[in-house]
Design an enzyme around this catalytic site. Structure first.
Site, mmCIF file in Angstrom:
data_model
loop_
_atom_site.group_PDB
_atom_site.id
_atom_site.type_symbol
_atom_site.label_atom_id
_atom_site.label_comp_id
_atom_site.label_asym_id
_atom_site.label_seq_id
_atom_site.Cartn_x
_atom_site.Cartn_y
_atom_site.Cartn_z
ATOM 1 N N LYS A 156 -77.044 -27.753 14.991
ATOM 2 C CA LYS A 156 -76.033 -28.486 14.211
ATOM 3 C C LYS A 156 -75.487 -29.671 15.007
ATOM 4 O O LYS A 156 -75.188 -30.731 14.443
ATOM 5 C CB LYS A 156 -74.900 -27.543 13.812
ATOM 6 C CG LYS A 156 -73.771 -28.193 13.000
ATOM 7 C CD LYS A 156 -74.269 -28.863 11.733
ATOM 8 C CE LYS A 156 -73.166 -29.132 10.710
ATOM 9 N NZ LYS A 156 -71.986 -29.789 11.191
ATOM 10 N N GLU A 191 -76.830 -37.786 12.288
ATOM 11 C CA GLU A 191 -75.948 -38.296 11.229
ATOM 12 C C GLU A 191 -75.199 -39.542 11.703
ATOM 13 O O GLU A 191 -75.078 -40.527 10.965
ATOM 14 C CB GLU A 191 -74.967 -37.183 10.847
ATOM 15 C CG GLU A 191 -73.862 -37.560 9.900
ATOM 16 C CD GLU A 191 -72.823 -36.450 9.836
ATOM 17 O OE1 GLU A 191 -71.654 -36.709 10.169
ATOM 18 O OE2 GLU A 191 -73.179 -35.309 9.469
#
Length: 309
Positions: free
Chosen positions: A179, A186
């Site tokens: 993550k 991102e």
């Protein structure tokens, strides 16, 4: 027939409340805890048991052979919550399962998994992505932890996902590591999109950015959910009034530091992190690219956006 396995959710912020409601809708028996009363009152409207009394939620697990505790709290307080004598740590016992579904640093999850294992407590770290759309569309779940308890936990993760976008990735820490990198990617993707739209906006052609985005959305190499969210921005947001201050929650910095530790070149992510830091300076908050990135964070995560009065 509904699955009546019990799970306890701690933390009813944007993500925690969604997790609780989606599991409840899937037929699980959900108990929810939050320190402040307002989110507790809100979650009760969904038919979920809610409380801000720790002892009360523990009592709801009497008779449960395996007690499952899912934590959705800021990473800064997870340590004290799990191991402190005033919080969940006071009540943990051998055989319990603890899941950290927030954004903790993976090295902390490795350490916490080892500490809990010595006490006979099973630990999972779940990188949870999906933002404010997760409850409706399903979360993407990156999971590490006690493999021997995966058969117990998989039904919960599958119900939270859209069906196939979840995976057990390895020992404790693997979920949060994945993550962390996801969020680093991102950062870079959003910065590239923001900069690209800034070039479009500055062009001599007086481009309609909504029309440009409509074309980008289908059949183009750059089509993506982030481009879809740009369409929402140009249709529904006042970009001119937005202030380009881009907050960061830590994962981008962790990714850059980890990349350097591993000898990996991550210059794009590092540059995007630098831009976020520089956006704290008011002179950089007028940048069109910064406004787009800030508005993208609002679109997918419900993050606050600063606007001109």
């Amino acid at each position: 027939m509904q699955n009546k396995k019990t799970i306890n959710i701690f933390g009813l912020g944007r993500m925690g409340a969604q997790v609780a409601r989606r599991l409840h809708k899937a037929g699980f028996n959900v108990n929810a805890w939050n320190r402040s009363p307002e989110p507790v009152a809100e979650i009760k409207k969904s038919g979920i048991f809610g409380t801000n009394d720790m002892e009360e939620i523990i009592k709801k697990n009497e008779g449960e052979e395996t007690r499952i505790f899912w934590i959705m709290l800021p990473h800064s307080i997870v340590e004290d919550f799990i191991f402190g004598k005033e919080h969940l740590g006071k009540y943990l016992r051998k055989g319990d399962i603890v899941i950290d579904g927030g954004n903790s640093f993976y090295e902390e999850s490795v350490r916490r998994g080892a500490l809990l294992k010595r006490k006979g407590i099973f630990f999972f770290d779940s990188g949870t992505s999906g933002g404010v759309w997760g409850e409706k569309n399903g979360f993407a779940l990156m999971i590490g932890g006690a493999k021997e308890k995966w058969p117990v936990m998989e039904p919960f993760f599958k119900a939270l996902s859209s069906g196939n976008n979840y995976a057990y990735l390895g020992r404790a820490g693997a979920g949060h590591f994945t993550k962390m990198v996801h969020n680093g990617i991102e950062y870079g993707m959003m910065e590239a999109i923001g900069e690209g739209y800034a070039v479009l906006e500055a062009s001599p052609f007086k481009l309609n950015l909504n029309d440009v985005t409509r074309v980008y959305q289908e059949g183009s190499v750059v089509r993506s959910w982030l481009i879809d969210l740009c369409r929402n921005i140009f249709e529904n947001e006042n970009v001119k009034k937005a202030i380009g201050k881009i907050d960061a929650t830590g994962e981008g910095e962790w990714t850059v530091k980890t990349a350097k530790k591993l000898g990996v070149d991550a210059r794009v992510i590092e540059a995007s992190l630098k831009v976020r830091r520089e956006s704290a300076n008011p002179k950089n908050q007028k940048k069109f690219s910064n406004k787009i990135v800030a508005l993208l964070r609002k679109q997918f995560g419900g993050h606050a956006i600063y606007t001109k009065k």
